[in-house]
Design a protein around this motif. Structure first.
Motif, PDB file in Angstrom:
ATOM      1  N   ALA A 140       0.829  -1.200   0.000  1.00 40.83           N
ATOM      2  CA  ALA A 140       0.000   0.000   0.000  1.00 40.83           C
ATOM      3  C   ALA A 140       0.862   1.249   0.000  1.00 40.83           C
ATOM      4  N   GLY A 141       0.578   2.150  -0.911  1.00 39.37           N
ATOM      5  CA  GLY A 141       1.170   3.475  -0.923  1.00 39.37           C
ATOM      6  C   GLY A 141       2.665   3.502  -0.777  1.00 39.37           C
ATOM      7  N   SER A 142       3.147   4.055   0.354  1.00 36.81           N
ATOM      8  CA  SER A 142       4.578   4.302   0.547  1.00 36.81           C
ATOM      9  C   SER A 142       5.386   3.034   0.737  1.00 36.81           C
ATOM     10  N   GLN A 143       4.725   1.870   0.838  1.00 33.89           N
ATOM     11  CA  GLN A 143       5.480   0.622   0.922  1.00 33.89           C
ATOM     12  C   GLN A 143       6.102   0.254  -0.432  1.00 33.89           C
ATOM     13  N   HIS A 144       5.626   0.858  -1.516  1.00 34.73           N
ATOM     14  CA  HIS A 144       6.243   0.639  -2.826  1.00 34.73           C
ATOM     15  C   HIS A 144       7.657   1.220  -2.824  1.00 34.73           C
ATOM     16  N   TYR A 145       8.558   0.560  -3.499  1.00 34.50           N
ATOM     17  CA  TYR A 145       9.954   1.004  -3.529  1.00 34.50           C
ATOM     18  C   TYR A 145      10.150   2.181  -4.484  1.00 34.50           C
ATOM     19  N   VAL A 146       9.514   2.117  -5.649  1.00 33.74           N
ATOM     20  CA  VAL A 146       9.650   3.183  -6.644  1.00 33.74           C
ATOM     21  C   VAL A 146       8.599   4.258  -6.361  1.00 33.74           C
ATOM     22  N   GLU A 147       9.024   5.494  -6.334  1.00 34.09           N
ATOM     23  CA  GLU A 147       8.151   6.586  -5.915  1.00 34.09           C
ATOM     24  C   GLU A 147       6.900   6.711  -6.778  1.00 34.09           C
ATOM     25  N   GLU A 148       7.022   6.480  -8.075  1.00 32.76           N
ATOM     26  CA  GLU A 148       5.884   6.662  -8.975  1.00 32.76           C
ATOM     27  C   GLU A 148       4.749   5.692  -8.696  1.00 32.76           C
ATOM     28  N   LEU A 149       5.021   4.622  -7.925  1.00 36.36           N
ATOM     29  CA  LEU A 149       3.985   3.631  -7.624  1.00 36.36           C
ATOM     30  C   LEU A 149       3.290   3.900  -6.297  1.00 36.36           C
ATOM     31  N   ARG A 150       3.689   4.946  -5.573  1.00 40.30           N
ATOM     32  CA  ARG A 150       3.215   5.110  -4.197  1.00 40.30           C
ATOM     33  C   ARG A 150       1.811   5.685  -4.076  1.00 40.30           C
ATOM     34  N   ASP A 151       1.185   5.995  -5.207  1.00 44.99           N
ATOM     35  CA  ASP A 151      -0.225   6.384  -5.175  1.00 44.99           C
ATOM     36  C   ASP A 151      -1.143   5.164  -5.225  1.00 44.99           C
ATOM     37  N   PHE A 152      -0.575   3.992  -5.471  1.00 46.42           N
ATOM     38  CA  PHE A 152      -1.386   2.794  -5.700  1.00 46.42           C
ATOM     39  C   PHE A 152      -1.414   1.892  -4.467  1.00 46.42           C
ATOM     40  N   HIS A 153      -2.485   1.102  -4.396  1.00 44.47           N
ATOM     41  CA  HIS A 153      -2.638   0.059  -3.382  1.00 44.47           C
ATOM     42  C   HIS A 153      -2.875  -1.247  -4.138  1.00 44.47           C
ATOM     43  N   CYS A 154      -2.024  -2.228  -3.908  1.00 43.44           N
ATOM     44  CA  CYS A 154      -2.057  -3.453  -4.705  1.00 43.44           C
ATOM     45  C   CYS A 154      -2.166  -4.684  -3.818  1.00 43.44           C
ATOM     46  N   ALA A 155      -3.096  -5.560  -4.153  1.00 39.37           N
ATOM     47  CA  ALA A 155      -3.226  -6.860  -3.484  1.00 39.37           C
ATOM     48  C   ALA A 155      -2.941  -7.934  -4.525  1.00 39.37           C
ATOM     49  N   ALA A 156      -1.926  -8.739  -4.267  1.00 34.69           N
ATOM     50  CA  ALA A 156      -1.524  -9.766  -5.238  1.00 34.69           C
ATOM     51  C   ALA A 156      -1.420 -11.115  -4.544  1.00 34.69           C
ATOM     52  N   VAL A 157      -1.847 -12.157  -5.259  1.00 40.25           N
ATOM     53  CA  VAL A 157      -1.841 -13.514  -4.713  1.00 40.25           C
ATOM     54  C   VAL A 157      -1.173 -14.441  -5.727  1.00 40.25           C
ATOM     55  N   PRO A 158      -0.164 -15.212  -5.309  1.00 35.56           N
ATOM     56  CA  PRO A 158       0.446 -16.182  -6.234  1.00 35.56           C
ATOM     57  C   PRO A 158      -0.580 -17.239  -6.643  1.00 35.56           C
ATOM     58  N   ILE A 159      -0.465 -17.705  -7.880  1.00 41.87           N
ATOM     59  CA  ILE A 159      -1.322 -18.779  -8.381  1.00 41.87           C
ATOM     60  C   ILE A 159      -0.448 -20.003  -8.592  1.00 41.87           C
ATOM     61  N   LEU A 160      -0.795 -21.096  -7.937  1.00 46.47           N
ATOM     62  CA  LEU A 160      -0.001 -22.316  -7.987  1.00 46.47           C
ATOM     63  C   LEU A 160      -0.716 -23.385  -8.798  1.00 46.47           C
ATOM     64  N   HIS A 161       0.078 -24.269  -9.409  1.00 46.19           N
ATOM     65  CA  HIS A 161      -0.518 -25.409 -10.098  1.00 46.19           C
ATOM     66  C   HIS A 161      -1.229 -26.275  -9.064  1.00 46.19           C
ATOM     67  N   PRO A 162      -2.468 -26.665  -9.325  1.00 48.73           N
ATOM     68  CA  PRO A 162      -3.233 -27.371  -8.296  1.00 48.73           C
ATOM     69  C   PRO A 162      -2.679 -28.734  -7.915  1.00 48.73           C
ATOM     70  N   VAL A 163      -1.873 -29.349  -8.770  1.00 47.54           N
ATOM     71  CA  VAL A 163      -1.318 -30.671  -8.478  1.00 47.54           C
ATOM     72  C   VAL A 163       0.150 -30.572  -8.077  1.00 47.54           C
ATOM     73  N   ARG A 164       0.975 -29.956  -8.929  1.00 47.76           N
ATOM     74  CA  ARG A 164       2.410 -29.888  -8.674  1.00 47.76           C
ATOM     75  C   ARG A 164       2.774 -28.814  -7.659  1.00 47.76           C
ATOM     76  N   ARG A 165       1.879 -27.833  -7.450  1.00 49.40           N
ATOM     77  CA  ARG A 165       2.095 -26.712  -6.548  1.00 49.40           C
ATOM     78  C   ARG A 165       3.292 -25.859  -6.982  1.00 49.40           C
ATOM     79  N   THR A 166       3.561 -25.853  -8.267  1.00 49.98           N
ATOM     80  CA  THR A 166       4.596 -24.963  -8.797  1.00 49.98           C
ATOM     81  C   THR A 166       3.964 -23.613  -9.113  1.00 49.98           C
ATOM     82  N   LEU A 167       4.775 -22.584  -9.087  1.00 48.88           N
ATOM     83  CA  LEU A 167       4.289 -21.225  -9.314  1.00 48.88           C
ATOM     84  C   LEU A 167       3.966 -21.012 -10.787  1.00 48.88           C
ATOM     85  N   LEU A 168       2.738 -20.578 -11.082  1.00 48.37           N
ATOM     86  CA  LEU A 168       2.319 -20.293 -12.449  1.00 48.37           C
ATOM     87  C   LEU A 168       2.314 -18.801 -12.745  1.00 48.37           C
TER      88      LEU A 168
END
Length: 596
Positions: A140-168
Motif C-alpha cells: 500500500a502506498g509508501s510501501q512501494h519502492y519506486v516513488e511513482e507507484l506510491r499512489d497505488f494500493h495493490c493486493a496480489a496472490v500467487p497462483i499455484l498449479h493445483p497438483v504440482r504446486r509450482t508457481l504459475l
C-alpha cells in the motif's frame, strides 16, 4: 514517510529503507522486499519495467483466468480497480480496467500488458513481491519502492498449479482508493482460488483426453510402440519400453518433448538415436474443446545399433577429410548429407539453432570440395529501409551471377516478409546453370513460412543441437582445451565432464567453446574441477530459459556457491521460502552437491 523528488539516488533509498524498518506497522515481508530491491540496485526515482514484444497470452493460466476475470470486470464496472494476470516472471499478460482515469495512471507507470513487474526491475510492488515471496501480499502506498507507484494500493496472490504446486503466476488487484486493504485482499484471494480451481478442471479434462487417445492408439489393430506426453506426464506401452532403452530412451524423450511443445506440429519426423538407429515418429495431437492436451507418437525404430568408434585417450573423433569434431549419429548424418549436396552442386538450406556450427560446417566442406571457388558470406541487412534492401538484393544478385562463387546467405530467418518475398522472386528467376552455388542458413524456431524459398533449395539439412549430440560434448571439450592450451597443461576431471554433459547448452557449441576458453585462460593449469566451472554449467535441466529465468537461475547458483550449498540460508537471503527454493532448483536442474 516523506516524499522525495524523482531522481533520488540509492542513498535516499537506503534512508527510506531505514525508515521502513523502524515503522512498527512494517511487515517482515515488506522489509525483506526492500532489502532485495536495494541489492538489485533498482532506481527508486524512476520506473523502468522491461517490455516483452510477444508475451505468452495463450498459456493455461491465461486461458483459465479469462472467464473469471471477465465476470469480475463486469461486477467492478466503473470502480477505479484494475485486475491483472501475470506469469511467474512478473510479465503482465492481461489487464482489465473500466475507469478511464485509472487506465491513464496505470499506463503512465507502465503497469500494462507486456511489461515485467518483477522485483529485480521495479522493486517492492504487489506483483513482484507476491512472486518473490510465494505469499499473498498487500503493498500500500509508501510501501512501494519506486516513488511513482506510491499512489497505488495493490493486493496480489500467487497462483499455484493445483497438483504440482509450482508457481504459475499471480493475480493482482490495483486501486488508488485508501482504506480498502482488507476487502481488496479478500477479493484477490477469492479470485486466485477460483483460477486455481479452473486450472485443476482444465488439467483434469486434458489428462483424460490424452489418456483416452493414448488408449485408442494402444488398442488399434496394429498398435506397435506408442508414446504420449505433455508437460504434465509421460505414458508409453511395453513395446516402446522394450524397444528403446538406455541413451536411446533419453534421446527419444528429449526429442518428443520438444515436438510436443509445438502444438502446430503434426506429421512424421525421423530422428537419429545415439545407438545409430533411426526412430520414425508419426505425431498426432490430442485436442479437446479447442485445447491441446498433448501429443501421441507412434514409433518405429529402424536399423541396428552401431558400435561407437574407438577413440584414443585425449583425442577427439573427427569426420574424415573435414576435420570436424564429433561422432554422434545425428551429427555424422547431417555432415554426410550436407557434403553430398555440396559436391552435387545443389542449392542447400542449412537449418540449426544458433551456435550449432552451420558456418564451421560450410567452411570445412568448402575447403575440401570448393575446387578453387570463392566463398562469400552475406549477412542479413541491418535495416529494411528501401535503400538498404535494394542494396542488399543487388549484392546477392551480383554474387549469385558468378558461377565461380559459393554464396552463403546467413540468418535468413531475420528477413521480414516483404524482403523474403523479394529474395524468393530474385532466386526463382535465376538460371541455376549459370549461377554460383547457394547455401541458405536459418534457425529452426524462426524458419520462414514462405515455402517457395525452401523449395528453391534441392536439399534441406537440419543440424542437431549440442544437447542431442550425445557423447560429443566430452570430445569437443578436449578439442577446445587443446586449442586454447596447446601445451596440454589442462584437462577436465570426470566429475567436471559429467557436469558439462548435463548442461542444456542453449547457445550450443559456441557457448561450450566460450566456457572452455575461459577455463583454459586460468592462471593455474592442471585439472579442471567442478568448482572451477562457471554457474551456467551447474545445471542439468534442458529447459530453454527466458532471459528473466536465466537471471533468476544464476542468482540462485551464486547464492548457493557463496553459502557452501546451504539451501536454507540462500533461501532466506533471497527472500523466498525453503520449499520455493527447492521448487526453483528442480525447475532449473540445480544439484547442490555439484556446487561444493
Amino acid at each position: 514517510m516523506p516524499r522525495r523528488q524523482p531522481g533520488s539516488s540509492l542513498t535516499a533509498a537506503r534512508e527510506l529503507y531505514l525508515e521502513v524498518t523502524k515503522d512498527p506497522s512494517a511487515r517482515p515481508l515488506v522489509v525483506a522486499s526492500w532489502q532485495r530491491s536495494i541489492e538489485y540496485a533498482v532506481k527508486p526515482g524512476c520506473i523502468d519495467a522491461p517490455y516483452l514484444e510477444n508475451p505468452n497470452v495463450d498459456s493455461p493460466l491465461a486461458r483459465a483466468a479469462l472467464p473469471i476475470v471477465t465476470r469480475l470486470h463486469e461486477q467492478l464496472a466503473d470502480d477505479p480497480v484494475s485486475t491483472m494476470i501475470t506469469d511467474r516472471n512478473g510479465v503482465v499478460l492481461s489487464r482489465t480496467v473500466s475507469h478511464e482515469g485509472l487506465t491513464t495512471r496505470l499506463n503512465r507507470v507502465q503497469l500494462a500488458p507486456g511489461h515485467v513487474f518483477a522485483e529485480r526491475y521495479v522493486g517492492t510492488n504487489g506483483i513482484g513481491t507476491a512472486l518473490a515471496s510465494g505469499r499473498p501480499v498487500m503493498i500500500a502506498g509508501s510501501q512501494h519502492y519506486v516513488e511513482e507507484l506510491r499512489d497505488f494500493h495493490c493486493a496480489a496472490v500467487p497462483i499455484l498449479h493445483p497438483v504440482r504446486r509450482t508457481l504459475l503466476g499471480a493475480f493482482n488487484l490495483t486501486t488508488v482508493r485508501q482504506g480498502s486493504a482488507g476487502m481488496l485482499m479478500a477479493l484477490a484471494r477469492s479470485v486466485a482460488g477460483q483460477i486455481e480451481s479452473e486450472i485443476a478442471a482444465i488439467s483434469s479434462r486434458r489428462e483424460r483426453a490424452l489418456f483416452q487417445d493414448y488408449m485408442d492408439a494402444c488398442s488399434s489393430v496394429r498398435p506397435g510402440a506408442v508414446l504420449a506426453l505433455n508437460r504434465e506426464g509421460v505414458m508409453m506401452n511395453e513395446q516402446l519400453r522394450s524397444a528403446v532403452t538406455g541413451a536411446d530412451h533419453h534421446a527419444l524423450l528429449d526429442h518428443a518433448r520438444e515436438i510436443a511443445d509445438d502444438p502446430r506440429f503434426e506429421g512424421t519426423r525421423s530422428i537419429a538415436l545415439p545407438s545409430g538407429r533411426v526412430a520414425e515418429l508419426r505425431v498426432s495431437r490430442s485436442r479437446r474443446e479447442n485445447s491441446d492436451a498433448g501429443a501421441i507418437f507412434r514409433v518405429r525404430v529402424i536399423g541396428r545399433p552401431q558400435p561407437a568408434p574407438a577413440v584414443s585417450a585425449g583425442a577427439a573423433p573427427t569426420r574424415s577429410g573435414l576435420g570436424l569434431v564429433g561422432s554422434s549419429p545425428q551429427w555424422l548424418r547431417a555432415v554426410a548429407e550436407t557434403e553430398a549436396a555440396f559436391r552435387a552442386g545443389s542449392w542447400l538450406h542449412l537449418v540449426g539453432e544458433a551456435g550449432v556450427g552451420k558456418r564451421t560446417l560450410v567452411h570445412a566442406i568448402h575447403r575440401a570440395h570448393g575446387d578453387g571457388r570463392r566463398l562469400e558470406m552475406v549477412e542479413a541487412p541491418l535495416s529494411e529501409s528501401p535503400h538498404a534492401t535494394e542494396h542488399w538484393l543487388r549484392d546477392v544478385r551480383e554474387l549469385c551471377a558468378q558461377p565461380s562463387t559459393v554464396v552463403v546467405l546467413r540468418d535468413v530467418h531475420l528477413l521480414g516478409d516483404h524482403l523474403r518475398r523479394q529474395l524468393t522472386s530474385l532466386l526463382a528467376h535465376s538460371d541455376k546453370a549459370a549461377t554460383g552455388q547457394l547455401v541458405i542458413a536459418s534457425q529452426p524456431s524462426m524458419v520462414t513460412t514462405n515455402q517457395e524459398l525452401d523449395l528453391l533449395c534441392g536439399t534441406s539439412v537440419e543440424l542437431p543441437p549440442l544437447r542431442h549430440r550425445y557423447g560429443d560434448i566430452e570430445h569437443l571439450a578436449r578439442f577446445f582445451l587443446l586449442k586454447y592450451r596447446p601445451s596440454g597443461e589442462s584437462s577436465c576431471s570426470p566429475d567436471a565432464l559429467t557436469m558439462l554433459q548435463r548442461c542444456p547448452w542453449p547457445e550450443n557449441v559456441r557457448q561450450l567453446e566460450s566456457v572452455i576458453r575461459g577455463l583454459a585462460r586460468r592462471p593455474a593449469g592442471g585439472i579442471i574441477q567442478v568448482e572451477n566451472l562457471p554457474p551456467e554449467c551447474r545445471v542439468s535441466s534442458h529447459k530453454v530459459l527466458t532471459t528473466i529465468e536465466a537471471l533468476e537461475r544464476d542468482a540462485i547458483l551464486r547464492g548457493l556457491m557463496d553459502r557452501n550449498s546451504n539451501v536454507q540460508r540462500t533461501a532466506q537471503d533471497l527472500g523466498i521460502s525453503r520449499a520455493t527454493m527447492y521448487r526453483k532448483m528442480r525447475r532449473y536442474g540445480i544439484v547442490p552437491s555439484s556446487l561444493t
